[in-house]
Enzyme design. Structure first.
Site, PDB file in Angstrom:
ATOM      1  N   SER A 104       6.818  -0.037  -5.909  1.00 51.89           N
ATOM      2  CA  SER A 104       6.133   1.231  -6.132  1.00 51.89           C
ATOM      3  C   SER A 104       7.178   2.224  -6.622  1.00 51.89           C
ATOM      4  O   SER A 104       8.116   2.543  -5.887  1.00 51.89           O
ATOM      5  CB  SER A 104       5.497   1.694  -4.814  1.00 51.89           C
ATOM      6  OG  SER A 104       4.919   2.961  -4.961  1.00 51.89           O
ATOM      7  N   LYS A 119       3.968  -0.745  -9.707  1.00 49.60           N
ATOM      8  CA  LYS A 119       3.061   0.381  -9.453  1.00 49.60           C
ATOM      9  C   LYS A 119       3.775   1.671  -9.810  1.00 49.60           C
ATOM     10  O   LYS A 119       4.909   1.911  -9.387  1.00 49.60           O
ATOM     11  CB  LYS A 119       2.642   0.358  -7.975  1.00 49.60           C
ATOM     12  CG  LYS A 119       1.972   1.599  -7.459  1.00 49.60           C
ATOM     13  CD  LYS A 119       1.287   1.305  -6.139  1.00 49.60           C
ATOM     14  CE  LYS A 119       1.507   2.398  -5.123  1.00 49.60           C
ATOM     15  NZ  LYS A 119       0.838   2.096  -3.839  1.00 49.60           N
ATOM     16  N   LYS A 151       3.626   5.804  -9.867  1.00 48.80           N
ATOM     17  CA  LYS A 151       2.969   6.975  -9.296  1.00 48.80           C
ATOM     18  C   LYS A 151       2.657   7.959 -10.424  1.00 48.80           C
ATOM     19  O   LYS A 151       3.498   8.162 -11.312  1.00 48.80           O
ATOM     20  CB  LYS A 151       3.878   7.627  -8.254  1.00 48.80           C
ATOM     21  CG  LYS A 151       4.097   6.769  -7.014  1.00 48.80           C
ATOM     22  CD  LYS A 151       2.859   6.757  -6.139  1.00 48.80           C
ATOM     23  CE  LYS A 151       3.130   6.059  -4.810  1.00 48.80           C
ATOM     24  NZ  LYS A 151       1.940   6.088  -3.927  1.00 48.80           N
ATOM     25  N   ASP A 165      -0.894   4.751  -9.171  1.00 45.93           N
ATOM     26  CA  ASP A 165      -1.375   5.299  -7.895  1.00 45.93           C
ATOM     27  C   ASP A 165      -1.291   6.824  -7.987  1.00 45.93           C
ATOM     28  O   ASP A 165      -0.207   7.383  -8.201  1.00 45.93           O
ATOM     29  CB  ASP A 165      -0.510   4.783  -6.732  1.00 45.93           C
ATOM     30  CG  ASP A 165      -1.024   5.228  -5.366  1.00 45.93           C
ATOM     31  OD1 ASP A 165      -2.050   5.943  -5.298  1.00 45.93           O
ATOM     32  OD2 ASP A 165      -0.388   4.858  -4.349  1.00 45.93           O
ATOM     33  N   GLU A 215      -5.159   3.271  -8.333  1.00 47.18           N
ATOM     34  CA  GLU A 215      -5.260   3.447  -6.887  1.00 47.18           C
ATOM     35  C   GLU A 215      -5.558   4.895  -6.530  1.00 47.18           C
ATOM     36  O   GLU A 215      -4.891   5.813  -7.016  1.00 47.18           O
ATOM     37  CB  GLU A 215      -3.939   2.982  -6.251  1.00 47.18           C
ATOM     38  CG  GLU A 215      -3.906   3.039  -4.731  1.00 47.18           C
ATOM     39  CD  GLU A 215      -2.606   2.467  -4.152  1.00 47.18           C
ATOM     40  OE1 GLU A 215      -1.934   1.673  -4.862  1.00 47.18           O
ATOM     41  OE2 GLU A 215      -2.252   2.823  -3.026  1.00 47.18           O
ATOM     42  N   ASP A 274      -6.960   3.282  -1.152  1.00 48.62           N
ATOM     43  CA  ASP A 274      -5.889   3.299  -0.145  1.00 48.62           C
ATOM     44  C   ASP A 274      -6.333   4.280   0.954  1.00 48.62           C
ATOM     45  O   ASP A 274      -6.970   3.874   1.933  1.00 48.62           O
ATOM     46  CB  ASP A 274      -4.574   3.714  -0.825  1.00 48.62           C
ATOM     47  CG  ASP A 274      -3.407   3.936   0.121  1.00 48.62           C
ATOM     48  OD1 ASP A 274      -3.599   3.869   1.347  1.00 48.62           O
ATOM     49  OD2 ASP A 274      -2.271   4.200  -0.345  1.00 48.62           O
ATOM     50  N   LYS A 300      -3.112  -1.173   4.616  1.00 51.57           N
ATOM     51  CA  LYS A 300      -1.920  -0.839   5.392  1.00 51.57           C
ATOM     52  C   LYS A 300      -2.350  -0.885   6.847  1.00 51.57           C
ATOM     53  O   LYS A 300      -3.197  -0.072   7.258  1.00 51.57           O
ATOM     54  CB  LYS A 300      -1.434   0.574   5.051  1.00 51.57           C
ATOM     55  CG  LYS A 300      -0.998   0.753   3.603  1.00 51.57           C
ATOM     56  CD  LYS A 300      -0.647   2.208   3.299  1.00 51.57           C
ATOM     57  CE  LYS A 300      -0.218   2.361   1.851  1.00 51.57           C
ATOM     58  NZ  LYS A 300      -0.033   3.782   1.460  1.00 51.57           N
ATOM     59  N   GLY A 340       2.486  -0.325   1.504  1.00 53.09           N
ATOM     60  CA  GLY A 340       3.715  -0.027   2.224  1.00 53.09           C
ATOM     61  C   GLY A 340       3.828   1.459   2.492  1.00 53.09           C
ATOM     62  O   GLY A 340       3.138   2.271   1.865  1.00 53.09           O
TER      63      GLY A 340
HETATM   64  O1  OSB Z   1       0.262   5.694  -1.576  1.00 54.03           O
HETATM   65  O2  OSB Z   1       0.910   3.705  -1.339  1.00 54.03           O
HETATM   66  C1  OSB Z   1       1.116   4.909  -1.194  1.00 54.03           C
HETATM   67  C2  OSB Z   1       4.622   5.486   0.254  1.00 54.03           C
HETATM   68  C3  OSB Z   1       4.363   6.499   1.131  1.00 54.03           C
HETATM   69  C4  OSB Z   1       3.088   7.017   1.213  1.00 54.03           C
HETATM   70  C5  OSB Z   1       2.068   6.498   0.416  1.00 54.03           C
HETATM   71  C6  OSB Z   1       2.307   5.448  -0.456  1.00 54.03           C
HETATM   72  C7  OSB Z   1       3.619   4.964  -0.561  1.00 54.03           C
HETATM   73  C8  OSB Z   1       4.028   3.934  -1.495  1.00 54.03           C
HETATM   74  C9  OSB Z   1       5.304   3.201  -1.152  1.00 54.03           C
HETATM   75  O3  OSB Z   1       3.465   3.703  -2.540  1.00 54.03           O
HETATM   76  C10 OSB Z   1       5.157   1.742  -1.059  1.00 54.03           C
HETATM   77  C11 OSB Z   1       6.402   1.128  -0.456  1.00 54.03           C
HETATM   78  O4  OSB Z   1       6.575   1.160   0.779  1.00 54.03           O
HETATM   79  O5  OSB Z   1       7.214   0.609  -1.221  1.00 54.03           O
HETATM   80 MG    MG Z   2      -1.354   4.551  -2.306  1.00 53.70          MG
END
Ligand code: OSB
Ligand code: MG
Length: 375
Positions: A138, A164, A166, A192, A217, A242, A266, A294
Protein backbone atom coordinates in the site's frame (compact mmCIF):
# COMPACT_ATOMS: atom_id res chain seq x y z
CA UNK A 1 -9.84 -24.73 28.89
CA UNK A 2 -8.43 -21.23 28.87
CA UNK A 3 -8.29 -18.87 31.86
CA UNK A 4 -6.52 -15.54 31.80
CA UNK A 5 -4.59 -14.38 34.87
CA UNK A 6 -3.26 -11.05 33.60
CA UNK A 7 -3.07 -8.71 30.64
CA UNK A 8 -0.17 -6.29 30.30
CA UNK A 9 -0.72 -3.30 28.03
CA UNK A 10 2.33 -1.62 26.50
CA UNK A 11 2.63 1.33 24.17
CA UNK A 12 5.73 1.28 22.00
CA UNK A 13 7.05 4.06 19.78
CA UNK A 14 8.14 2.84 16.36
CA UNK A 15 9.14 5.01 13.42
CA UNK A 16 8.10 4.06 9.89
CA UNK A 17 10.92 3.96 7.32
CA UNK A 18 8.92 6.51 5.33
CA UNK A 19 5.87 8.61 6.14
CA UNK A 20 2.55 7.06 5.15
CA UNK A 21 -0.02 9.52 3.84
CA UNK A 22 -3.69 8.76 3.20
CA UNK A 23 -6.46 11.20 2.27
CA UNK A 24 -7.25 11.92 5.94
CA UNK A 25 -3.74 12.39 7.31
CA UNK A 26 -0.10 11.35 7.51
CA UNK A 27 1.64 8.98 9.93
CA UNK A 28 5.34 8.66 10.60
CA UNK A 29 5.76 7.97 14.30
CA UNK A 30 3.60 4.99 15.08
CA UNK A 31 2.30 4.55 18.61
CA UNK A 32 1.61 0.83 18.79
CA UNK A 33 -0.40 -0.99 21.45
CA UNK A 34 0.91 -4.44 22.34
CA UNK A 35 -0.78 -6.78 24.77
CA UNK A 36 0.83 -9.64 26.64
CA UNK A 37 -1.66 -12.22 27.86
CA UNK A 38 -0.75 -14.58 30.70
CA UNK A 39 -2.93 -17.55 31.57
CA UNK A 40 -3.28 -19.35 34.89
CA UNK A 41 -0.79 -22.05 33.76
CA UNK A 42 1.88 -19.48 32.93
CA UNK A 43 1.42 -19.69 29.14
CA UNK A 44 1.88 -16.34 27.36
CA UNK A 45 0.75 -14.79 24.09
CA UNK A 46 1.25 -11.38 22.52
CA UNK A 47 -1.25 -9.45 20.45
CA UNK A 48 -1.54 -6.00 18.87
CA UNK A 49 -4.22 -3.32 19.02
CA UNK A 50 -4.53 -1.72 15.60
CA UNK A 51 -6.18 1.61 16.47
CA UNK A 52 -4.25 4.58 15.10
CA UNK A 53 -2.82 7.67 16.72
CA UNK A 54 -5.75 9.84 15.61
CA UNK A 55 -9.42 9.08 14.82
CA UNK A 56 -8.95 9.67 11.07
CA UNK A 57 -9.48 6.06 9.93
CA UNK A 58 -11.90 4.88 12.62
CA UNK A 59 -13.36 6.40 15.76
CA UNK A 60 -10.91 4.51 17.97
CA UNK A 61 -7.40 5.63 18.83
CA UNK A 62 -4.66 3.91 20.80
CA UNK A 63 -5.73 6.02 23.79
CA UNK A 64 -9.41 5.02 23.66
CA UNK A 65 -8.41 1.38 23.11
CA UNK A 66 -6.10 1.47 26.12
CA UNK A 67 -8.89 2.80 28.33
CA UNK A 68 -11.51 0.39 26.98
CA UNK A 69 -9.27 -2.65 27.38
CA UNK A 70 -8.20 -1.72 30.90
CA UNK A 71 -11.63 -0.74 32.22
CA UNK A 72 -14.10 -2.80 30.18
CA UNK A 73 -12.60 -5.59 28.06
CA UNK A 74 -10.02 -7.07 30.43
CA UNK A 75 -12.45 -7.26 33.39
CA UNK A 76 -14.85 -9.31 31.23
CA UNK A 77 -12.30 -11.98 30.35
CA UNK A 78 -9.82 -12.13 33.26
CA UNK A 79 -10.44 -15.14 35.50
CA UNK A 80 -13.20 -16.52 33.24
CA UNK A 81 -12.91 -20.19 32.19
CA UNK A 82 -13.32 -20.34 28.41
CA UNK A 83 -13.84 -23.63 26.60
CA UNK A 84 -11.99 -22.15 23.62
CA UNK A 85 -11.03 -18.79 22.11
CA UNK A 86 -14.19 -18.94 19.99
CA UNK A 87 -16.19 -18.29 23.19
CA UNK A 88 -14.49 -14.96 23.88
CA UNK A 89 -16.18 -12.84 21.20
CA UNK A 90 -19.76 -13.54 22.40
CA UNK A 91 -18.77 -12.47 25.90
CA UNK A 92 -17.35 -9.21 24.52
CA UNK A 93 -20.47 -8.26 22.58
CA UNK A 94 -23.30 -8.56 25.11
CA UNK A 95 -24.30 -5.02 26.12
CA UNK A 96 -21.10 -3.69 24.61
CA UNK A 97 -21.25 -1.18 21.77
CA UNK A 98 -18.44 -0.25 19.42
CA UNK A 99 -14.73 -0.32 20.20
CA UNK A 100 -14.03 -3.29 17.92
CA UNK A 101 -10.26 -2.72 17.85
CA UNK A 102 -10.05 -2.76 21.65
CA UNK A 103 -12.10 -5.97 21.79
CA UNK A 104 -10.15 -7.55 18.92
CA UNK A 105 -6.77 -6.99 20.58
CA UNK A 106 -7.84 -9.21 23.47
CA UNK A 107 -9.93 -11.66 21.43
CA UNK A 108 -7.13 -12.30 18.93
CA UNK A 109 -4.65 -12.68 21.76
CA UNK A 110 -6.89 -15.42 23.18
CA UNK A 111 -6.78 -17.29 19.86
CA UNK A 112 -3.00 -17.08 19.91
CA UNK A 113 -2.96 -18.25 23.52
CA UNK A 114 -5.11 -21.26 22.59
CA UNK A 115 -2.74 -22.02 19.71
CA UNK A 116 0.27 -21.86 22.07
CA UNK A 117 -1.44 -24.14 24.58
CA UNK A 118 -2.32 -26.71 21.92
CA UNK A 119 1.07 -26.51 20.22
CA UNK A 120 -0.63 -25.44 16.98
CA UNK A 121 0.19 -22.65 14.60
CA UNK A 122 -2.33 -19.82 14.75
CA UNK A 123 -2.89 -20.38 11.02
CA UNK A 124 -3.92 -24.02 11.58
CA UNK A 125 -6.13 -23.14 14.53
CA UNK A 126 -8.00 -20.65 12.34
CA UNK A 127 -8.35 -23.19 9.53
CA UNK A 128 -5.57 -21.84 7.31
CA UNK A 129 -4.15 -24.10 4.64
CA UNK A 130 -1.85 -22.01 2.46
CA UNK A 131 1.89 -22.49 2.94
CA UNK A 132 2.53 -18.97 1.62
CA UNK A 133 0.45 -15.83 1.28
CA UNK A 134 0.68 -13.33 -1.58
CA UNK A 135 2.05 -9.94 -0.55
CA UNK A 136 0.76 -6.57 -1.67
CA UNK A 137 2.01 -3.08 -0.94
CA UNK A 138 0.00 0.00 0.00
CA UNK A 139 1.77 3.14 -1.23
CA UNK A 140 0.85 6.45 0.40
CA UNK A 141 -0.05 9.67 -1.39
CA UNK A 142 3.08 11.20 -2.98
CA UNK A 143 4.01 14.75 -3.98
CA UNK A 144 3.98 14.10 -7.72
CA UNK A 145 2.84 11.52 -10.28
CA UNK A 146 6.48 10.79 -11.18
CA UNK A 147 7.48 9.97 -7.62
CA UNK A 148 4.47 7.68 -7.28
CA UNK A 149 5.17 5.96 -10.59
CA UNK A 150 8.76 5.31 -9.58
CA UNK A 151 7.68 3.80 -6.26
CA UNK A 152 5.14 1.59 -8.02
CA UNK A 153 7.72 0.30 -10.51
CA UNK A 154 10.18 -0.45 -7.71
CA UNK A 155 7.48 -2.40 -5.87
CA UNK A 156 6.59 -4.41 -8.97
CA UNK A 157 10.27 -5.22 -9.51
CA UNK A 158 10.52 -6.38 -5.89
CA UNK A 159 7.79 -8.93 -6.65
CA UNK A 160 4.72 -7.48 -4.94
CA UNK A 161 1.56 -9.05 -6.36
CA UNK A 162 -0.76 -6.12 -5.77
CA UNK A 163 0.10 -2.42 -5.83
CA UNK A 164 -2.36 -0.24 -3.95
CA UNK A 165 -2.13 3.50 -4.48
CA UNK A 166 -3.68 5.94 -2.05
CA UNK A 167 -5.66 8.71 -3.72
CA UNK A 168 -7.70 11.83 -2.96
CA UNK A 169 -9.43 14.35 -5.21
CA UNK A 170 -6.72 16.18 -7.17
CA UNK A 171 -4.12 13.50 -6.51
CA UNK A 172 -5.81 10.80 -8.51
CA UNK A 173 -6.20 10.90 -12.29
CA UNK A 174 -2.78 12.27 -13.28
CA UNK A 175 -1.12 10.11 -10.63
CA UNK A 176 -2.79 6.86 -11.68
CA UNK A 177 -2.31 7.63 -15.36
CA UNK A 178 1.44 8.03 -14.76
CA UNK A 179 1.63 4.76 -12.84
CA UNK A 180 -0.37 2.83 -15.43
CA UNK A 181 1.88 4.19 -18.19
CA UNK A 182 5.15 3.07 -16.64
CA UNK A 183 3.86 -0.18 -15.13
CA UNK A 184 2.04 -1.40 -18.23
CA UNK A 185 -1.51 -2.56 -18.89
CA UNK A 186 -1.27 -5.84 -16.96
CA UNK A 187 0.19 -4.54 -13.69
CA UNK A 188 -2.06 -5.42 -10.71
CA UNK A 189 -2.97 -1.87 -9.65
CA UNK A 190 -5.74 -0.67 -7.35
CA UNK A 191 -6.58 2.53 -5.50
CA UNK A 192 -7.80 3.36 -1.99
CA UNK A 193 -9.55 6.68 -1.33
CA UNK A 194 -10.32 6.29 2.41
CA UNK A 195 -13.66 8.09 1.97
CA UNK A 196 -12.29 11.14 0.14
CA UNK A 197 -15.07 11.32 -2.50
CA UNK A 198 -18.81 11.92 -2.68
CA UNK A 199 -21.33 11.15 -5.41
CA UNK A 200 -20.69 14.70 -6.69
CA UNK A 201 -17.30 13.38 -7.84
CA UNK A 202 -18.94 10.93 -10.25
CA UNK A 203 -17.24 12.40 -13.36
CA UNK A 204 -13.81 11.98 -11.77
CA UNK A 205 -14.62 8.46 -10.55
CA UNK A 206 -15.90 7.52 -14.00
CA UNK A 207 -12.55 8.57 -15.40
CA UNK A 208 -10.74 6.46 -12.81
CA UNK A 209 -12.88 3.62 -14.13
CA UNK A 210 -10.89 3.70 -17.40
CA UNK A 211 -7.53 2.65 -15.86
CA UNK A 212 -8.31 -1.10 -15.66
CA UNK A 213 -7.86 -1.10 -11.89
CA UNK A 214 -8.40 -4.32 -9.92
CA UNK A 215 -10.70 -2.36 -7.62
CA UNK A 216 -11.45 1.02 -6.06
CA UNK A 217 -11.38 0.78 -2.27
CA UNK A 218 -13.79 2.75 -0.09
CA UNK A 219 -14.34 5.82 -2.29
CA UNK A 220 -17.31 7.13 -0.25
CA UNK A 221 -18.17 7.68 3.41
CA UNK A 222 -16.84 5.30 6.06
CA UNK A 223 -20.29 4.17 7.22
CA UNK A 224 -22.04 4.18 3.84
CA UNK A 225 -23.50 1.28 1.86
CA UNK A 226 -26.38 2.96 0.00
CA UNK A 227 -24.38 5.54 -1.95
CA UNK A 228 -21.69 2.96 -2.71
CA UNK A 229 -24.44 0.85 -4.33
CA UNK A 230 -25.43 3.80 -6.52
CA UNK A 231 -21.79 4.34 -7.47
CA UNK A 232 -21.11 0.66 -8.15
CA UNK A 233 -24.00 0.68 -10.62
CA UNK A 234 -22.15 3.37 -12.61
CA UNK A 235 -18.72 1.69 -12.61
CA UNK A 236 -17.15 -1.30 -14.33
CA UNK A 237 -14.32 -1.45 -11.77
CA UNK A 238 -15.34 -3.42 -8.66
CA UNK A 239 -15.70 -1.41 -5.47
CA UNK A 240 -13.92 -2.92 -2.48
CA UNK A 241 -15.20 -1.98 0.96
CA UNK A 242 -12.93 -1.43 3.94
CA UNK A 243 -14.25 1.05 6.53
CA UNK A 244 -17.92 0.23 5.79
CA UNK A 245 -17.51 -3.44 6.70
CA UNK A 246 -17.70 -3.42 10.48
CA UNK A 247 -19.09 -6.94 10.83
CA UNK A 248 -20.81 -9.87 9.11
CA UNK A 249 -24.14 -8.01 8.85
CA UNK A 250 -22.53 -5.28 6.78
CA UNK A 251 -21.29 -7.92 4.32
CA UNK A 252 -24.86 -9.25 4.02
CA UNK A 253 -26.10 -5.69 3.44
CA UNK A 254 -23.37 -5.08 0.85
CA UNK A 255 -24.54 -8.17 -1.03
CA UNK A 256 -28.22 -7.18 -0.79
CA UNK A 257 -27.62 -3.62 -1.94
CA UNK A 258 -24.78 -4.23 -4.39
CA UNK A 259 -22.53 -1.74 -2.57
CA UNK A 260 -19.35 -3.51 -3.58
CA UNK A 261 -17.94 -6.72 -5.03
CA UNK A 262 -14.75 -7.27 -3.00
CA UNK A 263 -14.05 -7.18 0.74
CA UNK A 264 -10.94 -5.94 2.53
CA UNK A 265 -11.01 -7.80 5.84
CA UNK A 266 -9.10 -6.44 8.81
CA UNK A 267 -9.75 -8.56 11.89
CA UNK A 268 -9.21 -5.57 14.19
CA UNK A 269 -11.84 -3.48 12.39
CA UNK A 270 -14.54 -6.16 12.81
CA UNK A 271 -13.84 -7.03 16.46
CA UNK A 272 -11.60 -10.08 16.18
CA UNK A 273 -11.13 -13.50 14.62
CA UNK A 274 -14.61 -14.89 15.34
CA UNK A 275 -16.41 -12.23 13.26
CA UNK A 276 -13.55 -12.35 10.73
CA UNK A 277 -14.12 -16.09 10.26
CA UNK A 278 -17.86 -15.46 9.83
CA UNK A 279 -17.11 -12.88 7.14
CA UNK A 280 -14.70 -15.31 5.49
CA UNK A 281 -17.46 -17.96 5.36
CA UNK A 282 -19.99 -15.46 3.99
CA UNK A 283 -17.63 -14.33 1.23
CA UNK A 284 -16.73 -17.89 0.26
CA UNK A 285 -20.45 -18.78 0.04
CA UNK A 286 -21.26 -15.71 -2.03
CA UNK A 287 -18.19 -16.02 -4.26
CA UNK A 288 -16.94 -12.62 -3.12
CA UNK A 289 -13.14 -12.19 -3.43
CA UNK A 290 -11.56 -11.42 -0.10
CA UNK A 291 -8.18 -10.11 0.98
CA UNK A 292 -6.57 -9.23 4.29
CA UNK A 293 -5.98 -5.53 4.92
CA UNK A 294 -3.31 -3.98 7.10
CA UNK A 295 -2.96 -1.22 9.68
CA UNK A 296 0.80 -0.62 9.58
CA UNK A 297 1.22 -3.33 12.19
CA UNK A 298 4.41 -4.34 13.92
CA UNK A 299 5.60 -7.91 13.39
CA UNK A 300 3.20 -9.03 16.12
CA UNK A 301 0.00 -7.91 14.38
CA UNK A 302 1.46 -8.90 11.00
CA UNK A 303 1.69 -12.49 12.24
CA UNK A 304 -2.05 -12.46 12.97
CA UNK A 305 -2.83 -11.11 9.48
CA UNK A 306 -0.59 -13.69 7.81
CA UNK A 307 -2.26 -16.52 9.74
CA UNK A 308 -5.71 -15.28 8.71
CA UNK A 309 -4.70 -14.76 5.08
CA UNK A 310 -3.72 -18.44 4.88
CA UNK A 311 -7.43 -19.37 4.83
CA UNK A 312 -8.76 -20.52 1.45
CA UNK A 313 -11.19 -17.63 0.92
CA UNK A 314 -8.37 -15.07 0.79
CA UNK A 315 -8.03 -15.23 -2.98
CA UNK A 316 -6.40 -11.83 -3.54
CA UNK A 317 -3.03 -10.53 -2.26
CA UNK A 318 -3.35 -8.69 1.05
CA UNK A 319 -1.97 -5.37 2.28
CA UNK A 320 0.65 -7.59 3.84
CA UNK A 321 4.23 -6.53 3.19
CA UNK A 322 7.48 -7.74 4.76
CA UNK A 323 8.85 -6.07 7.93
CA UNK A 324 11.47 -4.03 6.03
CA UNK A 325 8.75 -2.10 4.17
CA UNK A 326 7.70 -0.56 7.49
CA UNK A 327 10.54 -0.76 10.05
CA UNK A 328 14.30 -0.55 10.21
CA UNK A 329 14.11 -3.19 12.97
CA UNK A 330 10.90 -5.05 13.65
CA UNK A 331 10.02 -6.20 17.17
CA UNK A 332 9.89 -9.90 16.28
CA UNK A 333 12.54 -12.50 15.50
CA UNK A 334 12.79 -13.43 12.73
CA UNK A 335 11.27 -10.44 10.91
CA UNK A 336 8.70 -11.18 8.19
CA UNK A 337 10.33 -11.62 4.79
CA UNK A 338 9.04 -11.84 1.23
CA UNK A 339 10.64 -13.90 -1.54
CA UNK A 340 11.32 -12.55 -5.03
CA UNK A 341 7.98 -13.92 -6.25
CA UNK A 342 6.10 -11.76 -3.73
CA UNK A 343 5.19 -14.54 -1.30
CA UNK A 344 5.46 -14.60 2.50
CA UNK A 345 5.80 -17.99 4.22
CA UNK A 346 3.20 -19.06 6.78
CA UNK A 347 4.92 -20.70 9.74
CA UNK A 348 2.84 -23.84 10.24
CA UNK A 349 5.32 -25.84 12.30
CA UNK A 350 5.77 -23.36 15.17
CA UNK A 351 3.08 -22.76 17.78
CA UNK A 352 1.27 -19.41 17.63
CA UNK A 353 2.34 -16.86 15.01
CA UNK A 354 5.69 -18.60 14.58
CA UNK A 355 7.82 -15.59 15.52
CA UNK A 356 9.32 -14.59 18.88
CA UNK A 357 8.81 -11.20 20.40
CA UNK A 358 12.12 -9.41 21.02
CA UNK A 359 11.57 -8.50 24.68
CA UNK A 360 14.69 -6.34 25.03
CA UNK A 361 13.75 -4.32 22.00
CA UNK A 362 10.20 -3.90 23.22
CA UNK A 363 11.43 -2.82 26.65
CA UNK A 364 13.64 -0.20 24.98
CA UNK A 365 10.72 1.13 22.91
CA UNK A 366 8.09 1.10 25.68
CA UNK A 367 6.53 4.44 26.51
CA UNK A 368 3.99 3.21 29.08
CA UNK A 369 2.97 -0.07 30.63
CA UNK A 370 0.09 -1.24 32.80
CA UNK A 371 -0.99 -4.68 34.03
CA UNK A 372 -4.56 -5.72 34.79
CA UNK A 373 -5.01 -8.90 36.86
CA UNK A 374 -7.87 -11.27 37.62
CA UNK A 375 -9.45 -10.27 40.92
O1 OSB B 1 -7.18 2.08 4.39
O2 OSB B 1 -6.22 0.22 4.20
C1 OSB B 1 -6.26 1.35 4.70
C2 OSB B 1 -3.16 1.94 6.89
C3 OSB B 1 -3.72 2.60 7.94
C4 OSB B 1 -5.07 2.89 7.91
C5 OSB B 1 -5.85 2.50 6.83
C6 OSB B 1 -5.30 1.80 5.77
C7 OSB B 1 -3.92 1.55 5.79
C8 OSB B 1 -3.20 0.90 4.71
C9 OSB B 1 -1.88 0.28 5.08
O3 OSB B 1 -3.56 0.92 3.55
C10 OSB B 1 -1.77 -1.15 4.74
C11 OSB B 1 -0.53 -1.74 5.39
O4 OSB B 1 -0.54 -2.05 6.59
O5 OSB B 1 0.47 -1.89 4.68
MG1 MG C 1 -8.44 1.00 3.09
Amino acid sequence: MLTLAAITLREIALELVEPFRISSGETRHRRILLLELLDTDGVRAWSEGVAGERPNYSAETIDTAWLMIRDHVAPRVLGVRFESAADVHPRLTVDFRGNPMARAAVEMGMWCLEAQRRGLSLARLLGGEREKVAAGISIGIQDSPDILAEKAVTALTRGYRKIKLKIEPGRDLAFIRAVREVCGPDAPLMVDANNAYTLDDLPRLTELDTFALMMIEQPLAADDLVQHAALQAELVTPICLDESITGPDRVRDMLTLGSGRIVNLKPGRVGGFTPALQIHALCVDAGVPLWCGGMLESGVGRGFNIALASLPGFTLPGDISPSERYWRHDVVEPGWTMDETGMIGVPHTEPGTGVQVDRDRIAALTVREETVRAR
